[in-house]
Design a protein around this motif. Structure first.
Motif, PDB file in Angstrom:
ATOM      1  N   LEU A   1     -15.295  19.385  22.252  1.00 44.66           N
ATOM      2  CA  LEU A   1     -14.193  18.563  22.742  1.00 44.66           C
ATOM      3  C   LEU A   1     -14.444  17.085  22.491  1.00 44.66           C
ATOM      4  O   LEU A   1     -13.512  16.297  22.417  1.00 44.66           O
ATOM      5  CB  LEU A   1     -13.984  18.809  24.241  1.00 44.66           C
ATOM      6  CG  LEU A   1     -13.373  20.155  24.600  1.00 44.66           C
ATOM      7  CD1 LEU A   1     -13.325  20.316  26.101  1.00 44.66           C
ATOM      8  CD2 LEU A   1     -11.974  20.304  24.009  1.00 44.66           C
ATOM      9  N   LEU A   2     -15.717  16.709  22.355  1.00 42.85           N
ATOM     10  CA  LEU A   2     -16.042  15.300  22.106  1.00 42.85           C
ATOM     11  C   LEU A   2     -15.600  14.858  20.710  1.00 42.85           C
ATOM     12  O   LEU A   2     -15.490  13.661  20.449  1.00 42.85           O
ATOM     13  CB  LEU A   2     -17.544  15.060  22.267  1.00 42.85           C
ATOM     14  CG  LEU A   2     -18.128  15.365  23.645  1.00 42.85           C
ATOM     15  CD1 LEU A   2     -19.624  15.078  23.652  1.00 42.85           C
ATOM     16  CD2 LEU A   2     -17.436  14.543  24.721  1.00 42.85           C
TER      17      LEU A   2
ATOM     18  N   MET B   1      -6.411  23.649  20.345  1.00 39.87           N
ATOM     19  CA  MET B   1      -7.486  22.700  20.551  1.00 39.87           C
ATOM     20  C   MET B   1      -6.956  21.286  20.368  1.00 39.87           C
ATOM     21  O   MET B   1      -6.102  21.048  19.520  1.00 39.87           O
ATOM     22  CB  MET B   1      -8.604  22.966  19.541  1.00 39.87           C
ATOM     23  CG  MET B   1      -9.397  24.188  19.877  1.00 39.87           C
ATOM     24  SD  MET B   1     -10.116  24.034  21.509  1.00 39.87           S
ATOM     25  CE  MET B   1     -11.161  25.469  21.522  1.00 39.87           C
ATOM     26  N   PRO B   2      -7.476  20.350  21.151  1.00 38.29           N
ATOM     27  CA  PRO B   2      -6.979  18.976  21.025  1.00 38.29           C
ATOM     28  C   PRO B   2      -7.259  18.396  19.642  1.00 38.29           C
ATOM     29  O   PRO B   2      -8.291  18.693  19.044  1.00 38.29           O
ATOM     30  CB  PRO B   2      -7.757  18.214  22.103  1.00 38.29           C
ATOM     31  CG  PRO B   2      -8.928  19.076  22.423  1.00 38.29           C
ATOM     32  CD  PRO B   2      -8.526  20.488  22.156  1.00 38.29           C
ATOM     33  N   ILE B   3      -6.314  17.587  19.172  1.00 33.94           N
ATOM     34  CA  ILE B   3      -6.510  16.932  17.875  1.00 33.94           C
ATOM     35  C   ILE B   3      -7.545  15.815  18.009  1.00 33.94           C
ATOM     36  O   ILE B   3      -8.487  15.744  17.251  1.00 33.94           O
ATOM     37  CB  ILE B   3      -5.180  16.294  17.371  1.00 33.94           C
ATOM     38  CG1 ILE B   3      -4.075  17.347  17.290  1.00 33.94           C
ATOM     39  CG2 ILE B   3      -5.395  15.566  16.045  1.00 33.94           C
ATOM     40  CD1 ILE B   3      -4.097  18.212  16.076  1.00 33.94           C
ATOM     41  N   GLY B   4      -7.335  14.980  19.011  1.00 31.80           N
ATOM     42  CA  GLY B   4      -8.192  13.805  19.149  1.00 31.80           C
ATOM     43  C   GLY B   4      -9.468  14.109  19.909  1.00 31.80           C
ATOM     44  O   GLY B   4      -9.601  15.141  20.566  1.00 31.80           O
ATOM     45  N   ALA B   5     -10.426  13.188  19.785  1.00 30.40           N
ATOM     46  CA  ALA B   5     -11.670  13.301  20.540  1.00 30.40           C
ATOM     47  C   ALA B   5     -11.389  13.062  22.020  1.00 30.40           C
ATOM     48  O   ALA B   5     -10.558  12.234  22.372  1.00 30.40           O
ATOM     49  CB  ALA B   5     -12.675  12.284  20.019  1.00 30.40           C
ATOM     50  N   TRP B   6     -12.074  13.797  22.858  1.00 28.28           N
ATOM     51  CA  TRP B   6     -11.924  13.646  24.302  1.00 28.28           C
ATOM     52  C   TRP B   6     -12.604  12.346  24.738  1.00 28.28           C
ATOM     53  O   TRP B   6     -13.725  12.064  24.312  1.00 28.28           O
ATOM     54  CB  TRP B   6     -12.573  14.844  24.980  1.00 28.28           C
ATOM     55  CG  TRP B   6     -12.491  14.867  26.465  1.00 28.28           C
ATOM     56  CD1 TRP B   6     -11.395  15.162  27.232  1.00 28.28           C
ATOM     57  CD2 TRP B   6     -13.568  14.623  27.386  1.00 28.28           C
ATOM     58  NE1 TRP B   6     -11.708  15.119  28.549  1.00 28.28           N
ATOM     59  CE2 TRP B   6     -13.033  14.782  28.687  1.00 28.28           C
ATOM     60  CE3 TRP B   6     -14.913  14.274  27.247  1.00 28.28           C
ATOM     61  CZ2 TRP B   6     -13.802  14.623  29.833  1.00 28.28           C
ATOM     62  CZ3 TRP B   6     -15.682  14.113  28.381  1.00 28.28           C
ATOM     63  CH2 TRP B   6     -15.128  14.280  29.665  1.00 28.28           C
ATOM     64  N   THR B   7     -11.920  11.572  25.552  1.00 33.53           N
ATOM     65  CA  THR B   7     -12.522  10.330  26.031  1.00 33.53           C
ATOM     66  C   THR B   7     -13.083  10.558  27.423  1.00 33.53           C
ATOM     67  O   THR B   7     -12.339  10.901  28.338  1.00 33.53           O
ATOM     68  CB  THR B   7     -11.474   9.199  26.099  1.00 33.53           C
ATOM     69  OG1 THR B   7     -10.723   9.235  24.891  1.00 33.53           O
ATOM     70  CG2 THR B   7     -12.133   7.843  26.262  1.00 33.53           C
ATOM     71  N   PRO B   8     -14.374  10.386  27.594  1.00 30.54           N
ATOM     72  CA  PRO B   8     -14.952  10.588  28.922  1.00 30.54           C
ATOM     73  C   PRO B   8     -14.372   9.577  29.918  1.00 30.54           C
ATOM     74  O   PRO B   8     -14.017   8.470  29.517  1.00 30.54           O
ATOM     75  CB  PRO B   8     -16.443  10.342  28.714  1.00 30.54           C
ATOM     76  CG  PRO B   8     -16.656  10.347  27.246  1.00 30.54           C
ATOM     77  CD  PRO B   8     -15.360   9.974  26.602  1.00 30.54           C
ATOM     78  N   PRO B   9     -14.266   9.948  31.195  1.00 27.71           N
ATOM     79  CA  PRO B   9     -13.765   9.005  32.195  1.00 27.71           C
ATOM     80  C   PRO B   9     -14.739   7.838  32.352  1.00 27.71           C
ATOM     81  O   PRO B   9     -15.905   7.953  31.984  1.00 27.71           O
ATOM     82  CB  PRO B   9     -13.694   9.847  33.472  1.00 27.71           C
ATOM     83  CG  PRO B   9     -14.615  10.992  33.246  1.00 27.71           C
ATOM     84  CD  PRO B   9     -14.666  11.231  31.778  1.00 27.71           C
ATOM     85  N   PRO B  10     -14.271   6.700  32.876  1.00 27.74           N
ATOM     86  CA  PRO B  10     -15.158   5.536  33.008  1.00 27.74           C
ATOM     87  C   PRO B  10     -16.393   5.852  33.836  1.00 27.74           C
ATOM     88  O   PRO B  10     -16.367   6.753  34.680  1.00 27.74           O
ATOM     89  CB  PRO B  10     -14.276   4.496  33.698  1.00 27.74           C
ATOM     90  CG  PRO B  10     -12.997   5.161  34.060  1.00 27.74           C
ATOM     91  CD  PRO B  10     -12.918   6.465  33.357  1.00 27.74           C
ATOM     92  N   GLN B  11     -17.453   5.112  33.580  1.00 25.49           N
ATOM     93  CA  GLN B  11     -18.732   5.288  34.274  1.00 25.49           C
ATOM     94  C   GLN B  11     -18.533   5.337  35.788  1.00 25.49           C
ATOM     95  O   GLN B  11     -17.753   4.551  36.326  1.00 25.49           O
ATOM     96  CB  GLN B  11     -19.651   4.117  33.932  1.00 25.49           C
ATOM     97  CG  GLN B  11     -20.276   4.206  32.554  1.00 25.49           C
ATOM     98  CD  GLN B  11     -21.774   4.406  32.633  1.00 25.49           C
ATOM     99  OE1 GLN B  11     -22.460   3.672  33.313  1.00 25.49           O
ATOM    100  NE2 GLN B  11     -22.282   5.419  31.958  1.00 25.49           N
TER     101      GLN B  11
END
Ligand SMILES: [Zn+2]
Length: 374
Positions: free
Chosen positions: A291-292, A315-325
């Motif tokens: 997913l990354l 499946m998602p096209i784009g890279a998954w963006t992790p939530p903010p720290q």
């Protein structure tokens, strides 16, 4: 007639292991799915075996040991001759006790004590590993060492934060990728201690660097490429961008790269750009869709070995963006169900075949068709 009967009975009595060993002419390599950890099993034509790492521990130890054991059974093994632990992180030593309970391990190799003591690794080293190595051969390896495996030339090229200081045979040319190398922050973790191996079977070559990180890659590969090139690269550190600089990935010119990533570990865009842009590259295989990376930074599904337990329609096209720290990420997709390995079967002449056991997609890379190096 009679001698033949005796041989047949003996063969039957000894079971499948002997049959497999007699029939095998290839070096077989199993890249086992241990969900973003590492477990890579090498089996020689004579049935000698080397396992690099034993997957995850804790609640996942039984699962990962089970998957490793399944590969040993497929190969007809009754013991593991050599077990290399690249470093003391739980995704590399985690299921060792479970594995060793089910199949004898004859010799253990590691880089020495941990430089990053954590409760889990300290407890493991003191209460589990010490007991295992007391009953077997144990060697702390350093760069330049060889592991004696009949039919293979197995060289240690990094260990304990040190890298090989001499050139492997035929290697040592200036490495053009060093000129633009930019170091990252110094890595004080166990990753930088990883035991790295360069393995040769006839004309076939494999590189496995464990989780060796960025700056150590450059220490090994700059200013001169001390390793040379390879046919197969088991991609370092699950395809994360704190490893996989072009000074190693591009200089090695792998024909095929295989990534032991997890559903949300490794396979990130920055690492995929380097891996997929590698000169002379023919194919990349991933043990999981990541997913990354999303579809944008992944390979066609035929080259991916595993799905999720709860497989989404798309499946998602784009890279998954992790939530903010500091924010809790949603749990990563789970895959505890049936797992598939990649099996690489290599011949002495350098020809090798990669099989995705999920869909039986199989592709052969013939010797002598290597893109010429420059
Ligand atoms: Zn790892």
């Amino acid at each position: 007639m009679r001698a033949k009967t005796v041989v047949l009975l003996l063969t039957l009595t000894l079971g499948g292991a002997l049959l497999v060993a007699q029939a095998r002419k290839t070096l077989d390599i199993y890249i086992v799915d241990v969900e973003g950890g590492n477990a890579t099993l090498f089996v020689t034509p004579a049935g000698q075996s080397v396992l690099i790492d034993t997957g995850n521990g804790g609640a996942n130890a039984a699962r990962d040991a089970g998957r490793i054991l399944e590969a040993t059974r497929d190969a007809g093994l009754t013991q593991i001759d050599h077990l290399i632990t690249t470093h003391w992180h739980g995704d590399h030593f985690g299921a060792m006790a479970d594995v060793a309970k089910q199949i004898p391990v004859r010799a253990y190799y590691d880089h020495g004590p941990t430089v990053q003591p954590q409760p889990a690794s300290e407890e493991f080293l003191k209460n589990v590993y010490a007991g295992l190595i007391a009953q077997a051969k144990h060697t702390v390896v350093k760069p330049g060492d060889r592991i004696t495996v009949a039919g293979l030339d197995w060289r240690i090229v990094s260990s304990g934060g040190q890298v090989l200081q001499t050139n492997l045979p035929g290697a040592g040319r200036p490495n053009p990728y060093c000129a633009s190398f930019k170091p990252q922050d110094v890595d004080k973790t166990e990753n930088a201690q990883s035991v790295g191996s360069y393995i040769t079977f006839g004309k076939f070559r494999v590189v496995h660097m464990g989780d060796l990180t960025w700056n150590k890659e450059a220490e090994l590969m700059c200013p001169n490429n001390r390793l040379g090139t390879t046919d197969l690269l088991v991609v370092g550190h699950h395809g994360q961008p704190v490893s996989n600089s072009d000074v190693i990935v591009h200089a090695l010119r792998p024909r095929v790269s295989i990534i032991n990533n997890g559903t949300r570990k490794g396979g990130q865009p920055d690492a995929m750009k380097v891996i997929l842009n590698s000169p002379g590259l023919e194919d990349v295989y991933q043990i999981h869709f990541s997913l990354l990376g999303g579809q944008e930074y992944t390979v066609p599904g035929m080259f991916i070995a595993n799905t999720f337990d709860d497989q989404p329609e798309a499946m998602p096209i784009g890279a998954w963006t992790p939530p903010p720290q500091g924010t809790q990420a949603p749990p990563a997709p789970v895959h505890n169900g049936k797992a598939y390995w990649f099996k690489v079967s290599a011949q002495q002449d350098g020809t090798f075949t990669v099989t995705n056991t999920r869909n039986n997609f199989s592709k052969t890379y013939r010797a002598g068709q290597i893109t010429s190096s420059n």
